[in-house]
Design a protein around this motif. Sequence first.
Motif, mmCIF file in Angstrom:
data_model
loop_
_atom_site.group_PDB
_atom_site.id
_atom_site.type_symbol
_atom_site.label_atom_id
_atom_site.label_comp_id
_atom_site.label_asym_id
_atom_site.label_seq_id
_atom_site.Cartn_x
_atom_site.Cartn_y
_atom_site.Cartn_z
ATOM 1 N N GLY A 98 0.809 -1.207 0.000
ATOM 2 C CA GLY A 98 0.000 0.000 0.000
ATOM 3 C C GLY A 98 0.846 1.261 0.000
ATOM 4 O O GLY A 98 0.492 2.264 -0.613
ATOM 5 N N TRP A 99 1.987 1.209 0.686
ATOM 6 C CA TRP A 99 2.859 2.376 0.719
ATOM 7 C C TRP A 99 3.463 2.655 -0.657
ATOM 8 O O TRP A 99 3.684 3.802 -1.034
ATOM 9 N N LEU A 100 3.699 1.595 -1.442
ATOM 10 C CA LEU A 100 4.248 1.759 -2.785
ATOM 11 C C LEU A 100 3.224 2.447 -3.691
ATOM 12 O O LEU A 100 3.554 3.352 -4.457
ATOM 13 N N HIS A 101 1.969 2.025 -3.565
ATOM 14 C CA HIS A 101 0.902 2.649 -4.350
ATOM 15 C C HIS A 101 0.726 4.117 -3.950
ATOM 16 O O HIS A 101 0.550 4.988 -4.800
ATOM 17 N N PHE B 181 3.595 6.154 -5.602
ATOM 18 C CA PHE B 181 3.597 6.335 -7.046
ATOM 19 C C PHE B 181 2.311 6.932 -7.605
ATOM 20 O O PHE B 181 2.310 7.437 -8.727
ATOM 21 N N SER B 182 1.231 6.893 -6.873
ATOM 22 C CA SER B 182 -0.035 7.413 -7.376
ATOM 23 C C SER B 182 0.028 8.907 -7.709
ATOM 24 O O SER B 182 -0.360 9.304 -8.801
ATOM 25 N N PRO B 183 0.530 9.764 -6.809
ATOM 26 C CA PRO B 183 0.621 11.193 -7.166
ATOM 27 C C PRO B 183 1.607 11.443 -8.312
ATOM 28 O O PRO B 183 1.382 12.303 -9.154
ATOM 29 N N LEU B 184 2.687 10.678 -8.362
ATOM 30 C CA LEU B 184 3.651 10.843 -9.444
ATOM 31 C C LEU B 184 3.044 10.459 -10.788
ATOM 32 O O LEU B 184 3.283 11.111 -11.801
ATOM 33 N N LYS B 185 2.248 9.396 -10.773
ATOM 34 C CA LYS B 185 1.592 8.955 -12.002
ATOM 35 C C LYS B 185 0.580 9.996 -12.483
ATOM 36 O O LYS B 185 0.518 10.312 -13.675
ATOM 37 N N LYS B 186 -0.177 10.577 -11.555
ATOM 38 C CA LYS B 186 -1.135 11.619 -11.918
ATOM 39 C C LYS B 186 -0.415 12.834 -12.501
ATOM 40 O O LYS B 186 -0.861 13.407 -13.497
ATOM 41 N N MET B 187 0.689 13.222 -11.886
ATOM 42 C CA MET B 187 1.439 14.364 -12.377
ATOM 43 C C MET B 187 2.014 14.074 -13.769
ATOM 44 O O MET B 187 1.990 14.916 -14.652
ATOM 45 N N TRP B 188 2.520 12.874 -13.982
ATOM 46 C CA TRP B 188 3.081 12.480 -15.272
ATOM 47 C C TRP B 188 2.023 12.581 -16.374
ATOM 48 O O TRP B 188 2.262 13.143 -17.430
ATOM 49 N N PHE B 189 0.835 12.037 -16.121
ATOM 50 C CA PHE B 189 -0.239 12.093 -17.111
ATOM 51 C C PHE B 189 -0.703 13.519 -17.358
ATOM 52 O O PHE B 189 -1.003 13.903 -18.484
ATOM 53 N N ARG B 190 -0.754 14.326 -16.307
ATOM 54 C CA ARG B 190 -1.189 15.707 -16.469
ATOM 55 C C ARG B 190 -0.195 16.504 -17.310
ATOM 56 O O ARG B 190 -0.577 17.313 -18.147
ATOM 57 N N LEU B 191 1.088 16.258 -17.117
ATOM 58 C CA LEU B 191 2.107 16.975 -17.886
ATOM 59 C C LEU B 191 2.144 16.532 -19.342
ATOM 60 O O LEU B 191 2.375 17.339 -20.238
#
Length: 67
Positions: free
Chosen positions: A2-5, A8-18
Amino acid sequence: MGWLHSLFSPLKKMWFRLHSGPKKTGRGIYILYEDVKSCPCEDVHVLWSILVEAHTHTTPSLPPPKA
């Protein structure tokens, strides 16, 4: 896991937004031009020509070269 998710969840959202935002290249205008060109509606062509004329009148022209 759960800590891994949660890491990476905010990083993944930022990556897609950029990387999914609108591109600032002329390619979008070219795609729009191709769509306008293929449209059978006369009104669309008239509006496109007005837009192009307005854009050419607002762009500053270069001063004449000095002799």
